[in-house]
Write an enzyme that holds these catalytic residues in place. Structure first.
Site, PDB file in Angstrom:
ATOM      1  N   HIS A   1       0.841  -1.201   0.000  1.00  0.00           N
ATOM      2  CA  HIS A   1       0.000   0.000   0.000  1.00  0.00           C
ATOM      3  C   HIS A   1       0.877   1.253   0.000  1.00  0.00           C
ATOM      4  O   HIS A   1       1.944   1.299   0.620  1.00  0.00           O
ATOM      5  CB  HIS A   1      -1.018  -0.007   1.137  1.00  0.00           C
ATOM      6  CG  HIS A   1      -0.503   0.128   2.535  1.00  0.00           C
ATOM      7  ND1 HIS A   1      -0.318   1.348   3.138  1.00  0.00           N
ATOM      8  CD2 HIS A   1      -0.166  -0.796   3.462  1.00  0.00           C
ATOM      9  CE1 HIS A   1       0.106   1.157   4.387  1.00  0.00           C
ATOM     10  NE2 HIS A   1       0.219  -0.135   4.608  1.00  0.00           N
TER      11      HIS A   1
ATOM     12  N   ASP B   1       5.494   2.668   7.274  1.00  0.00           N
ATOM     13  CA  ASP B   1       4.267   1.930   6.982  1.00  0.00           C
ATOM     14  C   ASP B   1       3.520   2.735   5.910  1.00  0.00           C
ATOM     15  O   ASP B   1       2.857   3.682   6.218  1.00  0.00           O
ATOM     16  CB  ASP B   1       3.438   1.793   8.257  1.00  0.00           C
ATOM     17  CG  ASP B   1       2.160   1.000   8.045  1.00  0.00           C
ATOM     18  OD1 ASP B   1       1.944   0.509   6.922  1.00  0.00           O
ATOM     19  OD2 ASP B   1       1.367   0.897   9.006  1.00  0.00           O
TER      20      ASP B   1
ATOM     21  N   GLU C   1      -5.289   1.764   2.150  1.00  0.00           N
ATOM     22  CA  GLU C   1      -5.193   0.585   3.016  1.00  0.00           C
ATOM     23  C   GLU C   1      -5.506   0.934   4.462  1.00  0.00           C
ATOM     24  O   GLU C   1      -6.148   0.187   5.169  1.00  0.00           O
ATOM     25  CB  GLU C   1      -3.777  -0.008   2.909  1.00  0.00           C
ATOM     26  CG  GLU C   1      -3.608  -1.371   3.590  1.00  0.00           C
ATOM     27  CD  GLU C   1      -3.094  -1.305   5.020  1.00  0.00           C
ATOM     28  OE1 GLU C   1      -2.919  -2.360   5.630  1.00  0.00           O
ATOM     29  OE2 GLU C   1      -2.869  -0.195   5.554  1.00  0.00           O
ATOM     30  N   GLU C   2      -5.019   2.107   4.872  1.00  0.00           N
ATOM     31  CA  GLU C   2      -5.095   2.477   6.288  1.00  0.00           C
ATOM     32  C   GLU C   2      -6.514   2.752   6.777  1.00  0.00           C
ATOM     33  O   GLU C   2      -6.738   2.897   7.962  1.00  0.00           O
ATOM     34  CB  GLU C   2      -4.203   3.709   6.547  1.00  0.00           C
ATOM     35  CG  GLU C   2      -2.718   3.458   6.323  1.00  0.00           C
ATOM     36  CD  GLU C   2      -2.081   2.528   7.356  1.00  0.00           C
ATOM     37  OE1 GLU C   2      -2.778   2.075   8.276  1.00  0.00           O
ATOM     38  OE2 GLU C   2      -0.883   2.249   7.213  1.00  0.00           O
TER      39      GLU C   2
ATOM     40  N   ASP D   1       4.386  -5.498   3.507  1.00  0.00           N
ATOM     41  CA  ASP D   1       3.986  -4.453   4.445  1.00  0.00           C
ATOM     42  C   ASP D   1       4.930  -4.496   5.631  1.00  0.00           C
ATOM     43  O   ASP D   1       5.830  -5.331   5.677  1.00  0.00           O
ATOM     44  CB  ASP D   1       2.526  -4.683   4.886  1.00  0.00           C
ATOM     45  CG  ASP D   1       1.809  -3.400   5.295  1.00  0.00           C
ATOM     46  OD1 ASP D   1       2.456  -2.493   5.845  1.00  0.00           O
ATOM     47  OD2 ASP D   1       0.582  -3.311   5.086  1.00  0.00           O
TER      48      ASP D   1
ATOM     49  N   HIS E   1       2.820   3.851  12.875  1.00  0.00           N
ATOM     50  CA  HIS E   1       1.664   4.737  13.077  1.00  0.00           C
ATOM     51  C   HIS E   1       1.987   5.908  14.010  1.00  0.00           C
ATOM     52  O   HIS E   1       1.096   6.511  14.589  1.00  0.00           O
ATOM     53  CB  HIS E   1       0.427   3.959  13.567  1.00  0.00           C
ATOM     54  CG  HIS E   1      -0.189   3.146  12.473  1.00  0.00           C
ATOM     55  ND1 HIS E   1      -1.557   3.008  12.313  1.00  0.00           N
ATOM     56  CD2 HIS E   1       0.354   2.425  11.470  1.00  0.00           C
ATOM     57  CE1 HIS E   1      -1.801   2.227  11.264  1.00  0.00           C
ATOM     58  NE2 HIS E   1      -0.652   1.862  10.747  1.00  0.00           N
TER      59      HIS E   1
HETATM   60 ZN   LIG Z   1       0.657  -0.944   6.576  1.00  0.00          ZN
END
Ligand SMILES: [Zn+2]
Length: 347
Positions: free
Chosen positions: A64, A177, A207-208, A230, A318
């Site tokens: 992603h 990420d 994706e998130e 990922d 994140h």
């Molecule tokens: Zn991810």
């Protein structure tokens, strides 16, 4: 270009969920030399195709291209920007962060305001300030001033963190990420001089916020098998229990037995694990993980597309800044290529 150089470019680019254009353009540039054709689907997934001689199996790689971030929701009369979170971000890490606002008139910096300790009440010190009480200060004098700068509701906001190399092999930066997965995919295409099988390397969007791009991309590509590239949480830091994750940074790619959206098909798992063993590529396994990847969605597309993960152990995901080991990306790319070359033995 090296893994390090590509990761630096991708990490510094902005692609907050739903506004992935800059990363998409970069991925097109990076994948073009190693693929036969590139298409962009209606949701803006970028699909790079490397044609093989055999009709089957067709393999989809998915990385992603979006990142967690913020979106301007309201502009106060005093010129402060209130925001919505795009993806899973912990409210506790937001105050005092430097951010970049991407407006139609250009990109400019701001900070998420925080209250100095001197003027906090006792209860305030103990409480977490929810994101709906926070605001971005761009130094505007008023709403009109902010609008004149070009800021509008809906603008993307990313963390303002520049890529830095720490040790010989360890780097920190924004949006690992999943720019780590993107670099792995580019590197795998580069290493894959030729393949008997058709490989569709897909940079997926959104994706998130619920694996959305992967859903349409997998339907469109209609592969026989898929691997999501990922990151996964590296838990080798104080305060993380082995029960929560035993994955360590620098110990090789992680293969998922199960997470909250995927129970990896045993054949896929065997394919990836045995290939890693044969090629002497170090790997780690993880089970019962919370969270999931594009593989979860691809796996249940159409009549079922057996899917697995090759994940790069990454610390502090994140949050504004992540940390990873470049060797893990190199090994993830090598495993991806070796697995594709080995696919006929298993499927
Ligand atoms: Zn991810």
């Amino acid at each position: 270009m090296s893994i390090n150089e590509n990761l630096e470019k991708l990490s510094n680019a902005c692609g907050v969920t739903g506004r992935e254009n800059d990363v998409k353009e970069l991925m097109i540039r990076l994948m073009t030399p190693y693929t036969d054709e590139i298409v962009v689907d209606r949701l803006e997934n970028v699909i790079a195709i490397k044609k093989g001689k055999q009709a089957a199996p067709k393999i989809m790689l998915a990385a992603h291209i979006d990142e967690v971030g913020l979106m301007v929701k309201t502009i106060t009369k005093d010129g402060f920007l209130q925001f919505a979170k795009m993806g899973g971000i912990d409210d506790r890490i937001l105050p005092a962060q430097k951010v970049m606002v991407y407006s139609k008139k250009g990109t400019f910096p701001g900070i998420i305001g925080s209250k100095p300790p001197h003027i906090q009440k006792e209860e305030e010190r103990k409480k977490i300030t929810a994101s709906d009480e926070l605001f971005i200060d761009i130094g505007a004098e008023s709403k009109d001033d902010a609008l004149a700068l070009g800021v509008a509701v809906g603008d993307s906001v990313s963390f303002d963190v520049k890529y830095v190399q720490l040790g010989r092999d360890v780097v920190v930066g924004k949006a690992f990420d999943n720019r780590a997965g993107c670099v792995t995919m580019v590197e795998a295409l580069k290493l894959m001089v030729k393949t008997d099988y058709t490989v569709c390397a897909v940079g997926t969007v959104q994706e998130e916020v619920g694996l959305r791009g992967a859903a349409t991309a997998a339907f469109g590509v209609d592969p026989d098998l898929a691997i999501a590239l990922d990151v996964t949480i590296a838990g080798d830091v104080p305060g993380v229990r082995e029960f929560d994750t035993s994955v360590k940074m620098g110990s090789g790619p992680a293969l998922t037995i199960s997470d909250s959206g995927l129970i990896t098909h045993p054949k896929v798992l065997r394919w990836l694990m045995e290939t890693a063993d044969q090629e002497k590529i170090p790997f780690q396994i993880e089970a019962g993980l919370l969270g999931s990847t594009d593989a979860a969605r691809i796996n249940i597309t159409r009549q079922g597309i057996p899917s697995g993960n090759i994940s790069i152990p990454t610390r502090y995901i994140h949050s504004p800044v992540g940390m990873l080991c470049l060797k893990d990306i190199e090994n993830s790319a090598k495993l991806t290529v070796a697995a594709i070359n080995n696919v006929a033995k298993y499927f």
